[in-house]
Design an enzyme around this catalytic site. Structure first.
Site, PDB file in Angstrom:
ATOM      1  NE  ARG A   1      42.956  48.727  44.344  1.00 48.66           N
ATOM      2  CZ  ARG A   1      43.116  47.639  45.091  1.00 48.66           C
ATOM      3  NH1 ARG A   1      43.780  46.626  44.599  1.00 48.66           N
ATOM      4  NH2 ARG A   1      42.645  47.582  46.308  1.00 48.66           N
TER       5      ARG A   1
ATOM      6  CG  HIS B   1      48.833  41.442  44.083  1.00 48.98           C
ATOM      7  ND1 HIS B   1      47.480  41.624  43.997  1.00 48.98           N
ATOM      8  CD2 HIS B   1      49.395  42.668  44.000  1.00 48.98           C
ATOM      9  CE1 HIS B   1      47.227  42.928  43.851  1.00 48.98           C
ATOM     10  NE2 HIS B   1      48.369  43.578  43.855  1.00 48.98           N
TER      11      HIS B   1
ATOM     12  CB  CYS C   1      42.335  40.751  47.865  1.00 50.20           C
ATOM     13  SG  CYS C   1      42.998  39.572  46.745  1.00 50.20           S
TER      14      CYS C   1
HETATM   15  C1  CIR Z   1      43.193  45.168  41.230  1.00 53.67           C
HETATM   16  O1  CIR Z   1      43.450  44.894  40.053  1.00 53.67           O
HETATM   17  O2  CIR Z   1      43.911  45.874  41.912  1.00 53.67           O
HETATM   18  C2  CIR Z   1      41.939  44.587  41.841  1.00 53.67           C
HETATM   19  N1  CIR Z   1      40.926  44.469  40.846  1.00 53.67           N
HETATM   20  C3  CIR Z   1      42.223  43.245  42.468  1.00 53.67           C
HETATM   21  C4  CIR Z   1      43.154  43.322  43.621  1.00 53.67           C
HETATM   22  C5  CIR Z   1      43.386  42.006  44.269  1.00 53.67           C
HETATM   23  N2  CIR Z   1      44.167  42.147  45.437  1.00 53.67           N
HETATM   24  C6  CIR Z   1      45.011  41.246  45.892  1.00 53.67           C
HETATM   25  O3  CIR Z   1      45.276  40.238  45.236  1.00 53.67           O
HETATM   26  N3  CIR Z   1      45.642  41.508  47.020  1.00 53.67           N
END
Ligand code: CIR
Length: 263
Positions: free
Chosen positions: A86, A170, A258
């Protein structure tokens, strides 16, 4: 109003290729797009001005814009996501904003630098304080860099280590500040000193996913549907609960918070 503007990016065609630890199956892109539109509609109907970026197929997780930045008053901190897959999303988001929506960017900007890592999902604002989670994604250096910036900006900042709680990707997977002196927090976070003095609603067993919700105003919350006991408790407390289906985002470890960066 807790925020007046929000930035979102609908899920990419590559959405199903994103990171996930959930064993809930492959997300349906068509359904994810519809759920995302309803999320945007819900924000707009609460009076939030929503800016929608184009989907970005190069980055499967790019719909989870919250992880790329932390907004603090009139400042923004670009993060440095903990998952290498990411990492490039931040530059991409920054370029898209500079090019097409420069007025959305606060005047003061900061960045987390190596070896620090921070995901925006690990940062929870509670009144004028921030709680930062050290997690599978946010490391100690990143958390402390962010805390320093927030303190320079006049906020209080505290750090909590959640890295051993494997069910929490998170911090905000398990904690949301609701305004009006309330918060929702899973059991392991409910007694954290940062929540002292708040009325904390603990999701009952099986409804922990609903700890991630979005307070739009002091008495309105966007809330994932399918968590009836906690929804009832919040309604009984006088909160207007706007239920939204987030099933396809949950399959990719994401929740309602998110999906937006809120200003
Ligand atoms: C990840 O694993 O980074 C994404 N599939 C999901 C991110 C979720 N974001 C969040 O909780 N702030």
């Amino acid at each position: 109003m807790n925020f007046t503007r929000a930035l979102v990016r609908p899920p990419a065609k590559t959405f199903a290729k994103g990171l996930t630890s959930a064993s809930l199956g492959t997300p349906d892109l068509g359904l994810a797009l519809r759920q995302h539109s309803r999320y945007v509609e819900a924000l707009r109907s609460e009076g939030v001005e929503v800016t929608e970026l184009a989907p970005n197929d190069a980055h499967p997780d790019s719909t989870f814009v919250e992880d790329c930045a932390v907004v603090a008053g009139d400042a923004l901190v670009w993060t440095r996501p903990g998952a290498s897959a990411r990492a490039a999303e931040v530059q991409c988001l920054r370029d898209a904003l500079l090019l097409d929506h420069p007025t959305l960017l606060p005047s003061k900007t900061f960045s987390i630098s190596s070896p620090g890592t921070v995901d925006g999902g690990d940062v929870c604002r509670i009144g004028d304080s921030f709680l930062i989670g050290i997690s599978q994604r946010t490391n100690e250096q990143g958390a402390h860099q962010l805390a320093e910036v927030l303190e320079i900006l006049g906020f209080e900042a505290d750090v909590v280590d959640i890295s051993l709680h494997s069910s929490l990707l998170h911090l905000k997977s398990g904690l949301s500040a609701l305004g009006s002196g309330r918060a929702v927090a899973v059991e392991v976070l409910a007694k954290h000193p940062s929540l002292a003095g708040l009325q904390v609603h603990v999701p009952p067993s099986g409804e922990e996913y609903a700890a991630n919700c979005v307070a739009v105003t002091d008495d309105t919350v966007l809330f994932p549907s399918g968590h009836p006991k906690l929804a009832r408790e919040l309604k009984a407390a006088g909160i207007h609960v706007v239920e939204l289906d987030a099933s396809e985002f949950r399959k990719m470890d994401g929740g309602l918070s998110c999906l937006s960066l809120r200003f």
